[in-house]
Scaffold this motif. Sequence first.
Motif, PDB file in Angstrom:
ATOM      1  N   ARG A 130       0.403  -1.130   0.038  1.00 58.45           N
ATOM      2  CA  ARG A 130       0.034  -0.320  -0.119  1.00 58.45           C
ATOM      3  C   ARG A 130       0.795   1.354  -0.502  1.00 58.45           C
TER       4      ARG A 130
ATOM      5  N   ARG B  37       4.706   0.838   0.442  1.00 60.38           N
ATOM      6  CA  ARG B  37       5.372  -0.162   1.809  1.00 60.38           C
ATOM      7  C   ARG B  37       4.203  -1.103   1.623  1.00 60.38           C
TER       8      ARG B  37
ATOM      9  N   LEU C 153       2.871  -3.009   4.605  1.00 58.36           N
ATOM     10  CA  LEU C 153       2.623  -2.980   6.339  1.00 58.36           C
ATOM     11  C   LEU C 153       2.225  -3.639   6.808  1.00 58.36           C
ATOM     12  N   LEU C 154       2.795  -4.571   8.081  1.00 59.65           N
ATOM     13  CA  LEU C 154       2.648  -5.351   8.667  1.00 59.65           C
ATOM     14  C   LEU C 154       2.893  -5.147  10.507  1.00 59.65           C
TER      15      LEU C 154
ATOM     16  N   ASP D  26      10.673  -8.788   8.000  1.00 62.09           N
ATOM     17  CA  ASP D  26      10.645  -7.762   7.119  1.00 62.09           C
ATOM     18  C   ASP D  26      11.800  -7.982   6.132  1.00 62.09           C
TER      19      ASP D  26
ATOM     20  N   SER E 137      10.387  -7.430   2.159  1.00 59.47           N
ATOM     21  CA  SER E 137      10.864  -6.077   1.321  1.00 59.47           C
ATOM     22  C   SER E 137      11.254  -6.640   0.112  1.00 59.47           C
TER      23      SER E 137
ATOM     24  N   VAL F 162       9.556  -2.390   4.065  1.00 56.74           N
ATOM     25  CA  VAL F 162       8.940  -2.538   5.363  1.00 56.74           C
ATOM     26  C   VAL F 162       7.790  -1.032   7.055  1.00 56.74           C
ATOM     27  N   GLN F 163       6.721  -1.263   6.678  1.00 58.44           N
ATOM     28  CA  GLN F 163       6.130  -0.480   7.662  1.00 58.44           C
ATOM     29  C   GLN F 163       5.999  -1.324   8.819  1.00 58.44           C
ATOM     30  N   HIS F 164       5.932  -0.680   9.895  1.00 58.45           N
ATOM     31  CA  HIS F 164       5.322  -1.508  11.457  1.00 58.45           C
ATOM     32  C   HIS F 164       3.719  -0.905  11.619  1.00 58.45           C
ATOM     33  N   LEU F 165       3.032  -1.746  11.792  1.00 59.29           N
ATOM     34  CA  LEU F 165       2.091  -0.942  12.565  1.00 59.29           C
ATOM     35  C   LEU F 165       1.441  -1.655  14.027  1.00 59.29           C
TER      36      LEU F 165
ATOM     37  N   ALA G 248      -3.626  -4.378  14.090  1.00 58.09           N
ATOM     38  CA  ALA G 248      -3.946  -5.254  13.232  1.00 58.09           C
ATOM     39  C   ALA G 248      -4.839  -6.257  13.748  1.00 58.09           C
TER      40      ALA G 248
END
Length: 304
Positions: free
Chosen positions: A176, A179, A181-182, A223, A227, A234-237, A242
């Motif tokens: 998205r 990137r 989102l994980l 990650d 990637s 990767v961007q962390h949520l 989540a």
Amino acid sequence: MSTSLHGLRIAVTGASGFCGAVVANAAAAAGATVVCLGRRPGPIGEHRYWDATRTPPDLTGTDLVLHLAAAVGDPPPGRAAEEAFHAVNVDGTARLIEAAGTRTLIWVSSASVYASPTTPEPIREEHPLGGMTAYGRTKAAGERLAAAAGAVILRPRAVYGPGDPHLLPRLRRAVRGGRVLLPGPDIPLSLTAVENLADACLAARNWTPGAYNVADPPVYRRDEIVSAACGVPVQHLPITLARAAARTSATIARLTRRAPTLSWYALEQLTNPVVLDTSRAAAQGWTPTRTFHDFLDSPGADRP
């Protein structure tokens, strides 16, 4: 792979699927005569129609059975999905065992049969079985039947490779805005190249009956792998966010009877550090050679 199967007639169930097709081709390349069993023909050899939900397979004239046919995926929650998966993964296993008789049986399971790990240590085959979805639960139930019949059971995790219809497409759908989102943080995990799984399937005919973890040699970082596979960072949520999304997705799935966009199973796979201990298979002489980076560098990777 140096395994020679000349003179053997090998039955491969599920040979039209991703893993089954690779195994069938590998068996033929090693000199075996291959009989593919399933609703659709496999990539090579003789085809014998088999609907696992209805009848035992025709194994006439075969010496060894490699069972890869399964109901797979991440279905919406509910009784209907549970029954559909049970019909293939449990009832189909019972029919196969009946037909196999005294033949050597290699039963391909999944690391999805394991209960969620509670410690960071690599998971050994003695780890409790559980399963978070209809897939994991019914594979665990099918395993119990296969173990009682004296089968060799292989437990790969997150199988990938050329033509992979599951792992990479799912990861790439999570891109998205440039990137991925994980739910954080980064974790270690095991993956299994389909070529490594095929090698294990062909070698396992000489292994002591029982369960064996099957995975690539390295322990990966989530990650880094995601990637590299998606071609974006990767961007962390927050995990709490989540989990809220997974609850909403599950509610929508129950109402629409469609697979959830973000399921509890997918969330667990992305946040639990599942690393498989493969020392039991190594003690049988199995040495995996393929890695995820080999795959990304290969022509069939569809690299982003």
